[in-house]
Design an enzyme around this catalytic site. Structure first.
Site, PDB file in Angstrom:
ATOM      1  N   ASP A 172      -8.186  10.396  -6.888  1.00  0.00           N
ATOM      2  CA  ASP A 172      -6.990   9.544  -6.884  1.00  0.00           C
ATOM      3  C   ASP A 172      -6.860   8.768  -5.576  1.00  0.00           C
ATOM      4  OD1 ASP A 172      -6.595  12.088  -5.686  1.00  0.00           O
ATOM      5  OD2 ASP A 172      -4.436  11.757  -5.662  1.00  0.00           O
ATOM      6  N   GLU A 173      -6.171   7.646  -5.690  1.00  0.00           N
ATOM      7  CA  GLU A 173      -5.752   6.853  -4.527  1.00  0.00           C
ATOM      8  C   GLU A 173      -6.878   6.631  -3.507  1.00  0.00           C
ATOM      9  OE1 GLU A 173      -1.103   7.952  -4.329  1.00  0.00           O
ATOM     10  OE2 GLU A 173      -2.443   9.622  -3.929  1.00  0.00           O
ATOM     11  N   PRO A 174      -8.001   6.048  -3.941  1.00  0.00           N
ATOM     12  CA  PRO A 174      -9.113   5.846  -3.001  1.00  0.00           C
ATOM     13  C   PRO A 174      -8.907   4.575  -2.185  1.00  0.00           C
ATOM     14  CG  PRO A 174      -9.762   5.104  -5.176  1.00  0.00           C
ATOM     15  CD  PRO A 174      -8.343   5.604  -5.302  1.00  0.00           C
ATOM     16  N   LEU A 175      -7.747   4.460  -1.551  1.00  0.00           N
ATOM     17  CA  LEU A 175      -7.356   3.193  -0.923  1.00  0.00           C
ATOM     18  C   LEU A 175      -8.150   2.908   0.346  1.00  0.00           C
ATOM     19  CD1 LEU A 175      -3.478   3.611  -1.356  1.00  0.00           C
ATOM     20  CD2 LEU A 175      -5.155   2.688  -2.977  1.00  0.00           C
TER      21      LEU A 175
END
Ligand code: ACM
Length: 565
Positions: free
Chosen positions: A350-353
């Protein structure tokens, strides 16, 4: 998370119990069958009928007559706390339905039968109770166990007590009922974040016991994040040596040794609950990056982190670091898989920003390949659906908002919608032969505040509102098949109710946010859609609440339910 030793559990329980009895007898006109007030079971069974006959009374003459493979172990799991609560000997005997001797169940007995010909699914069961005894039948031990959890709710709430000092006034009555039951979805999870704030083993065991009561069958442990690494890994000892020393807010850390973790897995297995370990990759990895410089592209260890931001950490996709990253993935995931008797390993995603898109795809390939090499089925958050090269059958875990997310006036004031790409990423798992676990944040994230933002039991404000606020009714009204447009029932492996612990440091705070909304998600996951009705759920919660009171759970007494005072 830590348990406050000053938490006044027992006086609170005793007061609540007196109230529970009064409330039950005064309760909303529910049928009173031969002296037993029956409100029913959460989650609602597929079929539940009150019979006309007299109730069953559990007495000190009762035996547990176990028939068929695996029945004895289920009987022992039920008997141990029941003996403590009742003071009755409750011997477990091997039964033989054909014999006419002591191995045949008597009218004072509980008969627990595994019969492979019973033509019920693995988790299905029937339960018939009355003056002739109680008989639970299932095709498999899992179903038999789940039947005993229905029996637990049919018994007076005092059955939850760890000692036999308080027997119910009217005796240990079980109403005369006939139940035929099986789940809607095979995977019904409680996701617990033990990374932001650590949760001690005994508190996890308590939670497993309450999950069993609600027929939840997966404990998803979010074991690693930026703020902490919570599982011993022998090949990389500093993951816990350094990475477990922190938590959100600086309250200290903690981790599970392998023996601790095995205790959790074994206790869960006795309750037919599968533990799904999650190692969150390639983002949410600051704890690992602080422990090992070689996991960072620049070769410099990160500072430990105790804040609540997300999306700033990433494993390194640079080929110069590939050897260390791949060794880390192989070592960690194989040690985790060794501790995991269940079929699944969860690799986050998740959320690999903080990860460039091409690097993300490269890392997803390396992470899922290493995970699949353990022989387990991989589960990943929906973002990993950006890859079209997932191991066949990878399960997608959708956590973005529901497609139909509506802005209610009491919800977050700025418009939030699912990210446009999330639904396609979820469908990518289906296209690659997998199924979905649905956990939309606006409906099933139990760290979302209640709209009235009550102070928690210890006087602090709990939870966040980034996705929504969530009432009991909103959780209950969730239709999983509408979470992402175009889903078929068969696309859905199951559901998860998640508790993220950035704002939750103590057991009472945890319980206040989790209960009773987790019961709504449990019913969504278990009960046929047409067996659900909100008014009936509220009534059945009265009984569940009495059991939770007896267990000392600090659940929130939300409005609209005649909770015991
Ligand atoms: C998540 O809430 N980022 C899984």
């Amino acid at each position: 998370m830590h348990r406050r030793s000053t938490f006044p559990r027992f006086p609170f329980v005793a007061a609540a119990l007196v109230g529970a009895l009064l409330a039950l007898t005064a309760c909303t006109g529910e049928p009173d069958r031969n002296g037993v007030v029956v409100t029913g079971i959460v989650p609602a069974p597929a079929e539940f009928e009150l019979a006309d006959g007299s109730p069953f009374t559990l007495t000190d003459a009762a035996r547990l007559v176990a028939v068929g493979g695996g029945a004895r172990a289920v009987a022992e799991t039920f008997a141990a706390p029941a003996r403590a609560a009742t003071g009755f000997p409750l011997p477990v005997v091997d039964g033989d339905a054909e014999a006419s001797d002591d191995s045949t169940a008597r009218s004072t007995d509980l008969e627990l039968v595994v019969d492979a010909d019973a033509a019920l699914g693995n988790e299905g069961y029937t339960l018939v109770s009355g003056a002739d005894g109680v008989r639970i039948t299932a095709s498999a031990p899992a179903g038999l166990f789940l039947g005993t959890q229905s029996l637990r709710q049919l018994l007076p709430a005092e059955i939850e007590h760890a000692d036999a000092t308080r027997s119910p006034d009217g005796g240990w009555l079980v109403p005369a009922v006939s139940i035929a039951d099986e789940p809607r979805f095979a995977y019904r999870a409680s996701l617990v974040d033990v990374a932001r704030n650590f949760i001690a083993v005994d508190d996890v065991l308590d939670h497993l016991d309450r999950m069993a009561l609600l027929k939840l069958n997966v404990l998803h442990l979010h074991l690693t994040d930026d703020q902490g690494w919570r599982l011993q890994i022998d090949a990389w000892p500093e993951l816990t040596g350094v990475g477990a020393s922190t938590s959100v807010g600086g309250g200290g850390g903690g981790f599970y040794t392998k023996d601790d973790y095995r205790r959790i897995v074994d206790y869960a297995a006795e309750r037919f609950i599968t533990v799904v370990p999650e190692i969150d990759l390639p983002g949410h990895t600051n704890a690992a990056l602080s422990a090992y410089p070689e996991l960072n592209c620049d070769g410099v260890a990160r500072e430990p982190y105790e804040g609540v931001e997300v999306g700033f950490s990433s494993l390194c996709a640079d080929p110069a670091r590939a050897e260390a990253t791949d060794r880390f993935l192989a070592d960690v995931l194989s040690e985790v898989a060794e501790l995991t008797p269940g079929p699944w390993i969860h690799v986050g995603g998740d959320e690999p920003l903080a990860t460039e898109h091409d690097d993300f795809l490269d890392l997803v390939g390396r992470i899922t390949t290493a995970a699949a090499a353990t022989g387990k089925t991989v589960i990943a958050y929906h973002e990993m659906g950006a890859s079209s090269e997932l191991p066949p059958g990878t399960i997608g875990h959708y956590w973005d908002l529901t497609a139909a997310h509506e802005m209610a006036p009491n919800r977050r004031d700025e418009p939030v919608r699912p990210y446009p790409e999330s639904a396609g990423q979820a469908r990518s798992f289906l296209e690659q032969g997998g199924r979905l676990v649905l956990a939309p944040a606006d409906t099933t994230y139990l760290d979302m505040m209640y709209p009235d933002r009550p102070a928690g039991p210890l006087g602090t404000e709990l939870g966040t509102r980034w996705a929504s606020t969530i009432t009991l009714e909103e959780a209950y009204a969730w239709r999983p098949e509408e979470t992402v447009e175009g889903l078929e029932e068969s696309d859905i492996l199951g559901v998860a109710a998640s508790i993220w612990t950035e704002t939750i440091e103590t057991v009472p705070d945890f319980e206040f946010m989790v209960f009773p909304r987790i019961a709504a998600i449990a019913e969504v996951g278990w009960s046929p859609a047409d067996a659900r009705d909100e008014a009936g759920f509220r009534t059945r919660l009265v009984t569940l609440g009495a059991h939770l009171d007896a267990l000392g759970v600090a659940y929130r007494k939300v409005g609209g339910v005649d909770w015991a005072e």
